[in-house]
Design a protein around this motif. Sequence first.
Motif, short mmCIF file in Angstrom:
data_model
loop_
_atom_site.label_atom_id
_atom_site.label_comp_id
_atom_site.label_asym_id
_atom_site.label_seq_id
_atom_site.Cartn_x
_atom_site.Cartn_y
_atom_site.Cartn_z
N ALA A 122 0.84 -1.21 0.00
CA ALA A 122 0.00 0.00 0.00
C ALA A 122 0.87 1.25 0.00
O ALA A 122 0.61 2.22 -0.73
N LEU A 123 1.96 1.23 0.82
CA LEU A 123 2.83 2.40 0.90
C LEU A 123 3.55 2.62 -0.44
O LEU A 123 3.64 3.75 -0.93
N ARG A 124 4.03 1.53 -1.05
CA ARG A 124 4.74 1.68 -2.34
C ARG A 124 3.80 2.24 -3.41
O ARG A 124 4.17 3.11 -4.19
N MET A 136 -4.20 8.94 -0.60
CA MET A 136 -4.12 8.24 0.69
C MET A 136 -5.39 7.44 0.93
O MET A 136 -5.36 6.34 1.48
N HIS A 137 -6.52 8.01 0.54
CA HIS A 137 -7.79 7.30 0.73
C HIS A 137 -7.76 5.98 -0.05
O HIS A 137 -8.09 4.92 0.49
N ALA A 138 -7.32 6.07 -1.32
CA ALA A 138 -7.28 4.85 -2.15
C ALA A 138 -6.33 3.82 -1.53
O ALA A 138 -6.66 2.62 -1.45
N ALA A 139 -5.16 4.29 -1.04
CA ALA A 139 -4.19 3.35 -0.48
C ALA A 139 -4.73 2.70 0.79
O ALA A 139 -4.64 1.48 0.99
N LEU A 140 -5.34 3.51 1.66
CA LEU A 140 -5.84 2.97 2.94
C LEU A 140 -7.04 2.06 2.74
O LEU A 140 -7.17 1.02 3.38
N PHE A 141 -7.93 2.46 1.81
CA PHE A 141 -9.10 1.61 1.57
C PHE A 141 -8.65 0.27 0.98
O PHE A 141 -9.15 -0.79 1.37
N THR A 159 -11.13 3.13 7.59
CA THR A 159 -10.59 4.06 6.60
C THR A 159 -10.97 5.51 6.87
O THR A 159 -10.12 6.40 6.91
N GLU A 160 -12.27 5.75 7.07
CA GLU A 160 -12.75 7.14 7.05
C GLU A 160 -12.18 8.03 8.16
O GLU A 160 -11.70 9.13 7.87
N GLY A 185 -4.63 0.95 17.84
CA GLY A 185 -3.25 0.55 17.55
C GLY A 185 -2.99 0.48 16.06
O GLY A 185 -2.02 1.06 15.55
N VAL A 186 -3.91 -0.17 15.34
CA VAL A 186 -3.70 -0.31 13.90
C VAL A 186 -3.86 1.05 13.21
O VAL A 186 -3.14 1.37 12.25
N ALA A 187 -4.76 1.89 13.73
CA ALA A 187 -4.95 3.21 13.12
C ALA A 187 -3.67 4.03 13.25
O ALA A 187 -3.22 4.66 12.29
N MET A 188 -3.04 4.00 14.44
CA MET A 188 -1.82 4.78 14.62
C MET A 188 -0.70 4.22 13.73
O MET A 188 0.08 4.98 13.16
N LEU A 189 -0.67 2.89 13.58
CA LEU A 189 0.34 2.30 12.69
C LEU A 189 0.12 2.77 11.24
O LEU A 189 1.06 3.17 10.54
N HIS A 190 -1.15 2.77 10.80
CA HIS A 190 -1.43 3.20 9.42
C HIS A 190 -1.17 4.70 9.24
O HIS A 190 -0.68 5.13 8.20
N LEU A 191 -1.48 5.49 10.28
CA LEU A 191 -1.23 6.94 10.17
C LEU A 191 0.27 7.21 10.09
O LEU A 191 0.72 8.03 9.28
N ARG A 192 1.04 6.51 10.91
CA ARG A 192 2.51 6.73 10.88
C ARG A 192 3.06 6.30 9.52
O ARG A 192 3.88 6.99 8.93
N THR A 193 2.57 5.14 9.04
CA THR A 193 3.08 4.64 7.75
C THR A 193 2.75 5.63 6.64
O THR A 193 3.64 6.03 5.87
#
Length: 468
Positions: free
Chosen positions: A122-124, A146-151, A281-282, A452-460
């Motif tokens: 997703a990050l790449r 970012m929305h497309a990547a996170l979704f 996601t939202e 936890g997962v939200a903070m991981l995704h936000l940091r990434t």
Amino acid sequence: MTLLLVVGRGLLRRAPPIKEMRARLAAVKWALQKCFSTALRQDVVITDRATAHRLLVRGGGGGAFCNRPPTSAASSVLSRQRHHNIGSAPYGPLWRAIRRNLVSEVFHPSRLRLYAPARRRALRGLLADLREQCTSSNVALAAESMHAALFGLSAAMCFGDGVDAGRVRAMADAMEDLIRSLVGLSVFAALPALTELVYRKKWNKLVALRRQQEELYLPLINARRGQHHRPSGEAPTYVDTLFDLLVVDDNCSASGGNSPKQRLTDGELVGLCSEFLGAGTEPAIAAMQSVMANLVKHPEVQEAVRREIDAVIGEDAEEVGEEDLGKLEYLNAVLMEALRLHPTVPSLSRQYDRVVINQAHGLNFLFTRKVIPEDHIVLDGRRASAGTTVQFPLERLARDKAAWADPDEFRPERFLAGGEGEGVSLVAAAGSAGEIKMMPFGAGRRMCPGMGVAMLHLRTSGTSWRTS
Ligand code: HEM
């Protein structure tokens, strides 16, 4: 039922003219609106941090602050409050089972590690998309990317890696439509059988949106159900963890009947997947947007983020590995400050009492239980009545002058060593010694299980600001 038939026959004998029916309908609508506005007027708003902590974290022992008011979540509305997801289920065995499943089977750190390849992809994809936009037009629509990547990442965690890009886009569009329509759905939270008739157009729209979701999700759900052998080391998807989950029907257990454990129905699976994709996601995208708005206003902060990433991974490195995320203290401070100033959920709501939905003869009845004395709210010398909605406005609570210097200023440094936000925990129960300084993920038993997962995704995804 008999009453309905009699009325039905009466209507057939002498159908009132359309104009008269419209006038009657308008009168019912007006009465309902009055009803709702009266209910709204009774809300209690808690703006004191110590009281919020007492009620949400220390209190609630008897279940008094563990329920939200009747929900307007699509599954609950369409099933007349019978089908629930985690956010809408009343505090009880069903809620416990589906929440525990999410927390221990999907979000447990040992499981989250297995989704690392999906996060890397997703990050790449996000970095490639941003670079492409920057070279072709000098402008990057970062929030959309970012929305497309996170979704896409949430869809991979929910259904597996193999979902084609067109279907993921269609699911994201359907989710957007659903979220837009949720705004007006609170009218169905009470008296669903009646409101469904009065607000027919809205109801039909909701039914159509739900059908669209079923068409998109069910083939993916069935494909996973048919897949018996997962390669070892591959992460189970969210939907995999739900197939064999046995739950108690709260409606049956509340009415005192024998409630055998049963598997979730297809309708319930669709509702839970929809919650996973929407909740996953939202709010994260809303948080990213408020960070980016602040970065535009404060270019020196973006520069500091860039410098920190370069210092940690080296200027020539393409992307930040997960093992380095913990070293990015300034990036973390920027995220915390944005979550403090602009919590994406404006207010937590709780129903002041434990409400059990009971079913008998095909009709829903509400039974309320008494509130335990520790949870009493007294207003002007009078106890708030059971069933009152209690609101906890998150932004106001997190901008208290007693807790923060210049609370309305965007100042990430306050979360670094020596700042008043150093060591502030997002989990209000722990480390806060009777105090809530900010709670963007809520507090107490109904606190966000995805923190936890939200903070991981936000940091990434935050590491992509180096590119944009
Ligand atoms: C930045 C991202 C997120 C923010 C700001 C956020 C915020 C919140 C808030 C404020 C609540 C209400 C808590 C309460 O009433 O005390 C909540 C509940 C919830 N969130 Fe999140 N959330 C985020 C990400 C996620 C993710 C990634 C998931 C995972 C799918 C998730 C799933 C849920 C669920 C299922 C609930 C209902 C919990 C319950 O009623 O037991 N959230 N979230």
